[in-house]
Design an enzyme around this catalytic site. Structure first.
Site, PDB file in Angstrom:
ATOM      1  N   ASN A 104       0.841  -1.203   0.000  1.00 33.54           N
ATOM      2  CA  ASN A 104       0.000   0.000   0.000  1.00 33.54           C
ATOM      3  C   ASN A 104       0.876   1.252   0.000  1.00 33.54           C
ATOM      4  O   ASN A 104       1.831   1.342  -0.749  1.00 33.54           O
ATOM      5  CB  ASN A 104      -0.960  -0.057   1.202  1.00 33.54           C
ATOM      6  N   ASP A 122      -7.513  -9.765   3.168  1.00 34.78           N
ATOM      7  CA  ASP A 122      -8.226  -9.622   1.910  1.00 34.78           C
ATOM      8  C   ASP A 122      -9.490  -8.794   2.146  1.00 34.78           C
ATOM      9  O   ASP A 122     -10.567  -9.322   2.443  1.00 34.78           O
ATOM     10  CB  ASP A 122      -8.565 -10.990   1.319  1.00 34.78           C
ATOM     11  N   ASP A 201      -6.727   7.203   6.340  1.00 35.80           N
ATOM     12  CA  ASP A 201      -6.134   6.644   5.123  1.00 35.80           C
ATOM     13  C   ASP A 201      -4.841   7.400   4.812  1.00 35.80           C
ATOM     14  O   ASP A 201      -3.903   7.368   5.582  1.00 35.80           O
ATOM     15  CB  ASP A 201      -7.176   6.714   3.996  1.00 35.80           C
TER      16      ASP A 201
END
Length: 288
Positions: A104, A122, A201
Site C-alpha cells: 500500500n 483480503d 487513510d
C-alpha cells in the site's frame, strides 16, 4: 469537538480519474497514483497533466531516492519498482514474503530507506482485519521488518528532522508514531492520536506539526494537532476523500484525492475520481 470546517475550493483537475491515491508534491508538480487505472499521473502547478506512466500491479505509495530516482509501490503484485530518469521501471524489491495482501502506501527517508505498509487481509473478500507488518526496504533493495502488529499500516510521514515516523493504522482508528534510529530502526512506539469513528487513510504533515488525515467513510479530511486533537475539518459532501498532500507555490494548497467509491468494479465504471483543493492554514512540513 474543537475546530471549524473549511469549504472546498475548485477541483484541480477533474480529468476522469478512476481512483486517485497517494499524492506527492515534488519538484513543483503533483504526482499521484490512479490505482485502479494502473497509472501514475504528474500535474503541473496549475493543474495541467504533464506525464502519465503505467505501473504493473497498480501503483500506490511513492517516494524519491537521494539520487532522484522514483520508487513506486506495485500494490497487487507486492513489489517496489524504481523508475530512472530514462522512464524505465526496474524491480527494486519483492515484498511478497513479508506482505500477506496488497502492498500500500509508503514513505521514503532522506537516506533512501522505504517504509512500506500493506493492507494485511483480503479486504475485498470480507476477511476480518488482521495485524500485519511495516516493511523497510534499504537503498540496495534488501527487505526487512520495521514494525509488526499494525492494523493496516497506511499513509505515513517523516518529520523534517528525520527523527519521527507517523503512520495511519486504518483499522485501529489511530495515528501511531515511532522514533527513527540508526539504520532506520523504529522504536518508542506510541499513539500520536486516536481518531475514534474514523478510518484514517492517506496523511500528510504540515510545518506546525499537525497531521492532515483523510477519513473516507466520514467524507472528511481531519487536521490533527501534535497533542492529538482534531482541530479542523474539510468536508467532501459528494464523494470520499482517500488521501491528501500539501503543496503549491507557497505549500498551503491541500490537494485531496477524491473518488465516489473504493471498489475497483465500481470505480472503473464511474471514472469519478478527482483532485480537490483547499487552502490550509500552514504549509507542508519542510517548507521555508
Amino acid at each position: 469537538m474543537p475546530g471549524f470546517r473549511h469549504d472546498v475550493g475548485s477541483a484541480y483537475d477533474r480529468g476522469g480519474f478512476v481512483y486517485p491515491e497517494c499524492p506527492r508534491w515534488h519538484d513543483g508538480q503533483l504526482w499521484f497514483a490512479d490505482q485502479h487505472d494502473g497509472l501514475v499521473h504528474v500535474l503541473s502547478g496549475d493543474g495541467i497533466r504533464r506525464d502519465s506512466f503505467a505501473v504493473p500491479g497498480g501503483p500506490s505509495g511513492m517516494g524519491w531516492l537521494p539520487g532522484g530516482d522514483l520508487l513506486v509501490v506495485s500494490m497487487n503484485d507486492r513489489k517496489l519498482f524504481r523508475r530512472g530518469r530514462d522512464g524505465k521501471l526496474t524491480l527494486h524489491a519483492d515484498l511478497a514474503d513479508v506482505h500477506p495482501f496488497h502492498s500500500n502506501d509508503m514513505v521514503v527517508d532522506s537516506e533512501g530507506r522505504a517504509f512500506v505498509g500493506n493492507i494485511g487481509f483480503d479486504f475485498y473478500a470480507g476477511q476480518p482485519p488482521a495485524p500485519t507488518v511495516l516493511a523497510m526496504v534499504a537503498p540496495d533493495g534488501k527487505v526487512g521488518i520495521a514494525a509488526d502488529g499494525l492494523m493496516c499500516p497506511n499513509g505515513a510521514v517523516i518529520s523534517p528532522d528525520g527523527r519521527t515516523l507517523i503512520i495511519a493504522e486504518s483499522m485501529a482508528a489511530r495515528l501511531t508514531a515511532f522514533d527513527i534510529g540508526a539504520g532506520g530502526a523504529l522504536s518508542n512506539r506510541r499513539q500520536f492520536a486516536a481518531v475514534d469513528g474514523h478510518v484514517p487513510d492517506g496523511i500528510c504533515l504540515d510545518a506546525e506539526g499537525h497531521v492532515w488525515a483523510a477519513s473516507p467513510y466520514e467524507k472528511l479530511v481531519l487536521r490533527v494537532s501534535p497533542s492529538g486533537d482534531i482541530v479542523e475539518r474539510v468536508e467532501i459532501p459528494d464523494a470520499n476523500p482517500y488521501a491528501c498532500m500539501l503543496g503549491g507555490a507557497d505549500g498551503r494548497d491541500l490537494f485531496i484525492c477524491v473518488a465516489p467509491h473504493h471498489d475497483p468494479e465500481v470505480t472503473v465504471k464511474l471514472r469519478g475520481g478527482r483532485i480537490d483543493v483547499v487552502r490550509a492554514p500552514a504549509p507542508g512540513a519542510g517548507r521555508p
